[in-house]
Design a protein around this motif. Sequence first.
Motif, PDB file in Angstrom:
ATOM      1  N   UNK A  33      10.523  48.357 -15.319  1.00  0.00           N
ATOM      2  CA  UNK A  33       9.408  48.726 -16.413  1.00  0.00           C
ATOM      3  C   UNK A  33       8.602  47.651 -16.349  1.00  0.00           C
ATOM      4  N   UNK A  34       7.383  47.595 -17.085  1.00  0.00           N
ATOM      5  CA  UNK A  34       6.527  46.475 -16.989  1.00  0.00           C
ATOM      6  C   UNK A  34       7.044  45.283 -17.735  1.00  0.00           C
ATOM      7  N   UNK A  35       7.199  44.165 -17.096  1.00  0.00           N
ATOM      8  CA  UNK A  35       7.612  42.886 -17.568  1.00  0.00           C
ATOM      9  C   UNK A  35       9.109  42.702 -17.321  1.00  0.00           C
ATOM     10  N   UNK A  36       9.607  43.524 -16.520  1.00  0.00           N
ATOM     11  CA  UNK A  36      11.322  43.394 -16.293  1.00  0.00           C
ATOM     12  C   UNK A  36      11.463  42.039 -15.570  1.00  0.00           C
ATOM     13  N   UNK A  37      10.736  41.780 -14.488  1.00  0.00           N
ATOM     14  CA  UNK A  37      10.979  40.629 -13.886  1.00  0.00           C
ATOM     15  C   UNK A  37      10.832  39.599 -14.654  1.00  0.00           C
ATOM     16  N   UNK A  38       9.855  39.349 -15.850  1.00  0.00           N
ATOM     17  CA  UNK A  38       9.882  38.186 -16.861  1.00  0.00           C
ATOM     18  C   UNK A  38      11.112  38.325 -17.516  1.00  0.00           C
ATOM     19  N   UNK A  39      11.391  39.321 -17.881  1.00  0.00           N
ATOM     20  CA  UNK A  39      12.431  39.300 -18.799  1.00  0.00           C
ATOM     21  C   UNK A  39      13.824  38.999 -18.193  1.00  0.00           C
TER      22      UNK A  39
END
Length: 765
Positions: free
Chosen positions: A625-631
């Motif tokens: 999902x968008x932003x999973x890498x950042x999370x």
Amino acid sequence: MAAEPEPAVSRRRLEVRGLVQGVGFRPLVYRLAQELRLGGWVRNHSGGVTIEIEGAAGAVDAFIARLRAAARPPIRIDTVEVEEVAPRGEQEFSIEPSVSHGGAVALVLPDLATCDACLAEILDPRDRRYRYAFTNCTHCGPRFTIVRDVPYDRVRTTMAGFVMCPACAGEYEDPVDRRFHAQPNACPECGPRLTLVAADGTRIPGDPLTGAVGRLIRGEILAIKGLGGYHLACDARNPAAVAELRARKHRDAKPLAVMVADLAMARELGEVSAAEEALLASPAAPIVLLARRADSGLSDQLAPDCTTVGVMLAYTPLHHLLLRGVGRPLVMTSGNLSDEPIAHEDADARRRLAGLVDAFLVHDRPIQRRCDDSVVRIWRDQPLFLRRSRGYAPAPLELEDDAEEVVLAVGGHQKNTFCLTRGREAFVSHHVGDLENDLALDAFETGISDFERLFELRPAVIAHDLHPDYLSSRYALERAERENLEVVGVQHHHAHIAACLADRGHPGPVIGLSLDGTGWGPDGTVWGGEVLLADRAGYRRLGRLRPFALAGGGAAVRQGWRVALALARDAGEDFADEWPGVAPRLWAGVVEMLTRDVQCVLTSSAGRLFDGFSALLGVRAVSRYEGEGAVALEGACEPAEGALPFAVNKKDLDELDWRPAVSAALAERRRGVPPGETATRFHRGLAIGLATLCEKARQDTGVGTVAVSGGCFQNITLLSAVSEELERRGFDILTHRRVPPNDGGLSLGQAVVARARVRGCISCV
Ligand code: ZN
Ligand code: ZN
Ligand code: FE
């Protein structure tokens, strides 16, 4: 001998403003007046509540003092204006009928969590509401989700079809009763009822509550009709049930929220500070992100890669009864497929959720409008909203500026909310969601017309994001054309900073740190790591992250490895990694794109930089999902000293250069340093770099206040690091407290920018 002087009689008129209607305020006033033996009356009107009070001067003083002390949530007194008026010899106190002025301002309250008094009744076998799932009173219960029209009376709610029995009607008409004018008042005799229905639509015999509890204990997945929509529920400590729920919902990785019976159960799952406890137990009862305990017993499937867990307390009688029956935490996630709006209409829910659940626990009180659960985090003892919806919307936010024109701001594309303003009030909508499909677009358009009707607002101005392809922008432009309205386009990152100004009541100018995933930049690139000088009326871009290429455009949003590759090449690093799931041909294709600069979009997005580093460190190469890498990168952080080096280059704009950090991160990786330590140093290095940019901006402009906004600041590791670095340098910092820093706050920002522009305010930047 002279007679004793009569005690002085005084009569005063009180104008009370705040959250004082539909929350049991008049009965409170009535009881207080009775206790102090005062005469007079209390009356609702469109702007608040008026009280006239008469009696011994000392008692009148005591009344005013005690009124404020006695007002507990959900009642909220903002102001009390007191005026001395001529006594009339009135001995009795009465509750007078409401008056509505022409063009009256309707008041629609948020839904409120079950109060202690109602909870005690449903758990008391001797009470007539024992185990009754729809118990409520003026202090609690549904509001926003049952209102059909205004003014707020039972006939204009979804309770219209239920006729009160004599016992309920007696409570409703008794001024000292907790249920005096409680519009959704009901009991097992006269109110809504539960039904348990199998997935194939057949009614399951027996007591619905007992049946539902048994099924949940056995590991089944249930659709449960709640306040603002359907939830999907299962046992949060049953890994098989949670995995099955994930699979059926097509929700691969996003964290699932958990509902608990009480604070004691919440403490089993996460660390609960005093501020978190107060928020959990507040009438809004949002999902609160808690630091997860190692011994929580929750399924690992619940929130992979997260160190937090989203917890909420049971907020309706139905939830309380279910949770007490099951005796363990329940997953409670919105009843929809990924990316679709939450289901709230019965037939629609049956159709959409039939393949997802083993049974439906439903009832016959219609839900008038959908409203998702709110999500809030506590940061430095203050709320940081990630989603402001149930329990908060549609309560107006007070603005510190004023404008005559009614403004409609349509928000962004993701996490959409819209906002209507009137005078000093901003009505920010519930969470509408990502405007990706027809269902969502329909929810958006219906929501807007609904708010305009409920609050009797006709917009004269429409504000929108400058992105021409956002469905919200198209709606704004088409409608402005059709209705001949003034239209104001607002740059995405300016809207974020303006939202922060409005949130904190600051006039600007400020240095704005606007960090997020994506926003339309007027220079034809994608913005998302911006340093702006901004006030409401305008902004000037002072700095940014060094731009990098998104190879394949949208594909790079979910495939952080594409960003990692672009970053490494730009930093002059020879970088090849084994990324599971990335075919060599795909890899070679991206290298080709970067080399020949085809299908590459330039961006200064901080969100994408996080994704890139997440992939560089081997934490997360592909996001589900968008932003999973950042999370995942935030979740990976482990205690570590030092910071990755970022450089500041002076070009036409100040530019934060991440290339030294890329080289340092790769060197650490080659040395076998744990990625969690490098992740911490990345956050700190970025924070130092951003603070350095702010220092340069302060030197150039003399402005010493920094507003931080944008979706990246949902990351409290980053928020804390940036705040510490700015504080060390003597800046004042504004962070969000009333609306989210993410795109859910955009509509408020757009609205205040449009208000400033139509008033002809000249930006001082
Ligand atoms: Zn109650
Ligand atoms: Zn009844
Ligand atoms: Fe944004």
